[in-house]
Every structure is written in C-alpha cells, then in structure tokens.
Design an enzyme around this catalytic site. Structure first.
Site: not given
Length: 343
Positions: A10, A12, A15, A108, A136, A140, A191
């Site tokens: 990935g 993003g 990552g 997530k 968690g 990023a 969440k």
C-alpha cells in the site's frame, strides 16, 4: 534485533509512515504500490507527495510495483490496503506465501462485500497462520513528523508480537501488545463511525460537555457491539479503544472527522467524501455495523441515528437527541454484571 526483510503493501499515508520507521531502524524494507509514478517519485526524490508531502523518507526505503518480488523477499508483510481492495490484494499474494511469513493488517474497516474483518480475510490464506492486527491512535502525518505515538499489536502468537514491537520501536513510536485481536480490530473499525458523529457535532458548535458525552457514549456502543462478537471489554480502555477514539474524534487530521464536519456544514455526502481525497472508511463501516446491530438486537442509538441522517435524510437534531431519549440507563454496563441493564 537482526536485520529483517519487510514489505508494506500500500502506498497510502500510514503504510508509508510505518515503512519509513522500519527503514530508519535498519531493516530491509520494500513498499509495494500499483502506481508506477508514485514508485518512481519515492525512489528518485524520497517523497510520497500525495500522502505525506512534508515527510522526507529514508534512503533505504525501496518502493516497488513488483508484488511477487516484494513478497518472496519478505519475512513480515504489513497489509495497508484500503478495505475495498484488501481482499483482492490478499488473493494475489496467496501463491507467494510460506508458513513462516507473518501477515499484519493495519486497515481499519470491514470487507465491503460481507461482514468480515481484515484479519478474517488474512486467515483464509491457507498457508500461514501467523496473523496479527496493528491498531491505535495513529494519525500518519503526526507519526511522519516525529510526534510521540503509541500503537497496539494484537495476536495470540507471542513471537509475532515481539517481532513487530522490535521492527517498529523507536524514540517516537512505541508498540504495546494485546492478545485480543477481535477487540483491537473492531475498535479500530468502529471508531470511524463515531469520528463522523463528532465531526458533525463540532460543525454544529456544540459544547465541550456535549462532546465528552458523545465520545463516552460512543465508547459504550463500540464495546457493546464488540463484546457480542467475542471481544474483551477491557480492550476498549486502551490505546486501540479510547486512545484511537479520542484521536479521531477530535482531530481535523482524521478523514472521518472531516467527512462529519463537512456534513455538519451542509455538504452532500458524496461531495464531503470526495473532497477528502483519501479513503474515509467510516461511511462503509456504518452500513455494515447498523445492519449487524439490527440483526442481533444490539442497542446503538448514535450509529443508528447517523445512518438515518446520511441515508434516510433525518435531521441533525434527531442524531444528538437520540442520546437524550434513549433506553440505556447504566453508565458503564460491564461494571453492572448480573443487573438488568434496561430496567
């Protein structure tokens, strides 16, 4: 720890941030992505300008579009693929896996095609059983900027947890461990719904008392849902639960919070999601979770209220009002075992 061979799948922001930490720690790190221009930019300039424009990357971090080469050369594989493409990429790597390779999900969300977590997709690989979940309060851009950050690695495999902790530990990034994969992963997925709710509320200029109430009732809904599916309620008091909820419900860096804020400011859903420029998992998660909650008779007034607002054109006031007129009586329901909680 000896030098390890690691692959991050990935391109993003999260990552890239993880790959950079591990490269700085002296490990051999490849980061796979489909976009050839992105690969070339990272390798030539040391920047991922689309996702982390202000974060210079370590020179030993190698971007690649060769999936087969990246997987074969790696001992540990972090799967940082958006939920809509996660299953497809895992199918591609199955023939390349061996029993000793470690697979870690950092995504997530749920499989958009069925009620299934990312780790469930990984477990269907049929080759390696060494599966973990990393989750968690991990915005990023803050990780890349060197702000102090904690995360959680969840797995029943003691050696796997130790490996991930060693790969990622640094002066600014600390990984704690947990055996409750279900709770940690559900916390990370759920969440996102409540970050949208909090973004909405902030756009409505509600008070701090209201925000505190929304966040704590959100935590109650998350844990109620997760415990039904086998999670430990105590997991929700940690970084993966309360920690991640606070970070994403209060920060404009959170994509889901920004979607909620845009909705609360009067934007249409498609425009709000489109303006973010990155995947906001919360909208997909909301559909899945409300459907499952209804199927199992789980009481989730905030999630249901948000669903009605987004998909049934209900009013903003009705969402907040659902907290004030709901049937729930107990503050912390898992502290009242044996009591009829709806009496």
């Amino acid at each position: 720890m000896d030098k390890q061979s690691v692959c991050v799948l990935g391109g993003g922001s999260f990552g890239t941030a993880l790959a950079n930490i591990m490269a700085k720690n002296g490990h051999q790190v490849s980061q796979w992505m489909r976009n050839e221009e992105q690969v070339e930019e990272i390798n030539l300039t040391g920047l991922n300008s689309r996702y982390l424009p202000n974060a210079p990357l370590h020179r030993e971090l190698l971007a690649t579009s060769n999936l087969e080469e990246a997987i074969r050369a790696s001992d540990t594989i972090f799967v940082s693929i958006p939920s809509k493409s996660f299953e497809q990429v895992v199918e591609r790597i199955k023939p390349l896996l061996t029993a000793d390779k470690i697979l870690i999900s950092t995504t997530k969300g749920f499989n958009p095609n069925r009620f299934e977590l990312m780790s469930d997709i990984l477990r269907r690989n049929g080759v390696t059983e060494r599966i973990g979940v990393l989750s968690g309060p991990n915005l990023a851009k803050e990780i890349a900027a060197g702000h102090l950050t904690g995360s959680v690695i969840a797995s029943n495999d003691d050696a796997l947890r130790a490996t991930v902790i060693e790969l990622l530990k640094s002066r600014t990034f600390r990984v704690y461990e947990n055996r409750d994969s279900t709770g940690v992963e559900l916390a990370g997925a759920l969440k996102n719904i409540y970050a949208i709710v909090c973004g909405l509320a902030k756009a409505m200029k509600v008070g701090e008392n209201t925000m505190a109430m929304i966040m704590t009732r959100s935590l109650a809904e998350m844990s109620r849902f997760a415990v039904h599916f086998g999670a430990n309620p105590m997991t929700f008091l940690g970084l993966a639960g309360m920690g991640d909820l606070i970070a994403t419900c209060t920060s404009p860096l959170s994509r889901n919070y920004r979607v909620g804020f845009a909705l609360g400011s009067g934007e249409e859903l498609e425009k709000a999601v489109g303006s973010i420029g990155e995947v906001a998992e919360g909208v997909n998660t909301l559909r899945m979770v409300v459907e499952e909650a209804n199927k199992h008779g789980l009481y989730m007034p905030l999630a249901s209220g948000l669903y009605k607002l987004i998909f049934d054109n209900a009013s903003l006031d009705s969402l907040i009002g659902s907290m004030m007129t709901g049937e729930q009586k107990w503050d912390v329901e898992f502290a009242t075992a044996g009591v009829n909680r709806n009496e």
